[in-house]
Design an enzyme around this catalytic site. Sequence first.
Site, short mmCIF file in Angstrom:
data_model
loop_
_atom_site.label_atom_id
_atom_site.label_comp_id
_atom_site.label_asym_id
_atom_site.label_seq_id
_atom_site.Cartn_x
_atom_site.Cartn_y
_atom_site.Cartn_z
N TYR A 64 -73.44 -7.03 120.73
CA TYR A 64 -72.19 -7.35 121.16
C TYR A 64 -71.55 -8.45 120.83
O TYR A 64 -70.64 -8.70 120.60
CB TYR A 64 -71.81 -6.18 122.33
CG TYR A 64 -70.86 -6.01 122.80
CD1 TYR A 64 -69.88 -5.32 121.82
CD2 TYR A 64 -70.17 -6.45 124.27
CE1 TYR A 64 -68.65 -4.90 121.83
CE2 TYR A 64 -68.64 -6.40 124.15
CZ TYR A 64 -68.35 -5.51 122.76
OH TYR A 64 -66.67 -5.29 123.26
N SER A 90 -63.66 -10.13 123.35
CA SER A 90 -63.81 -9.72 124.34
C SER A 90 -64.32 -10.95 125.35
O SER A 90 -64.49 -12.16 124.02
CB SER A 90 -64.87 -8.62 124.02
OG SER A 90 -66.26 -8.87 125.18
#
Length: 275
Positions: free
Chosen positions: A174, A161
């Site tokens: 995250y 990501s």
Amino acid sequence: MPGIRKKALMKSPLENKWVLITGASSGFGAAAARAFGVKGAKLLLGARRVDRLKITAAEALKAGAAAVHFHKLDVSRTSSVEAFIAWARKKIGSRKSETRGLHVLINNAGGAHGLDTVAEGKDADWEAMIQTNVLGLLRVTRAALPLMPRNAGASIINIGSVAGHTAYEGGSVYCAAKAGELQITRALRLELLGTGIRVGTVDPGLAETEFSLVRFKGNAARAKKVYEGTNPLTAGDIAEILVWVASRPPHVNIDELIVKPIDQAAIGKVHRRKK
Ligand SMILES: NC(=O)c1ccc[n+]([C@@H]2O[C@H](COP(=O)([O-])OP(=O)(O)OC[C@H]3O[C@@H](n4cnc5c(N)ncnc54)[C@H](OP(=O)(O)O)[C@@H]3O)[C@@H](O)[C@H]2O)c1
């Protein structure tokens, strides 16, 4: 136009090849199943929601997959990963020939849980993010590696990501998990040097899937707001890239690929159209 015609008739390098996708019940994973299906690949799909896997499998078969099998998988539990890979091994059979081994492994299962600051963070959210994005990827890779043929153009493609490259408030764990994914990808590439197994990461920005619905624990209105007024990436955009990465000639390794929508210059710098 004989050249174009010849190209259209050319066999895809993914035809009849085994492709294993984790997190194939929605989003990128489900779209990847359909996209590899179009190329005539043989699919092994895993996720916790078996009812949704069944739908993905039917769609992939309709798209042209040579075979589709699915099985429950919880990447946060070693026993589940081992049972899943034992099942996959039986489906594939011996890895003596190039077409019989596992040609593509897509480590996609994962996601974000909550958007709390460190001060407000919940153990369950932190644990879920590390268990799936980091430990799950490691467990699946460790178990699947013996199924992958050497020097036959096989690929491990991890889903990272932009969060693995840039920190944002509320994203500490995250971001840490996806930064971990990036470093694991880099270490694995070094470890597999000489095997001919390719290792890469595809790192998307804003993409509209069930990602935000999961992050905000089913709050659809809050999830929708993330994409409001923008033109985000779709799961299909990412699936197309995954197929492209896996179909490069065997000597080409796509190391790291960052992809964002044109409306996102950076995390938190998003162009939104007014209604
Ligand atoms: N959408 C974005 O903006 C974006 C951007 C960058 C990266 N990503 C990453 O892309 C990947 C796919 O996300 P997505 O956007 O497609 O979201 P999604 O629609 O929520 O899909 C997530 C997938 O992961 C699976 N999964 C979650 N926990 C699992 C577990 N413990 N065991 C097995 N499977 C599990 C889910 O299946 P079950 O719930 O059925 O188990 C689902 O199939 C994730 O790694 C995510 O972090 C997403």
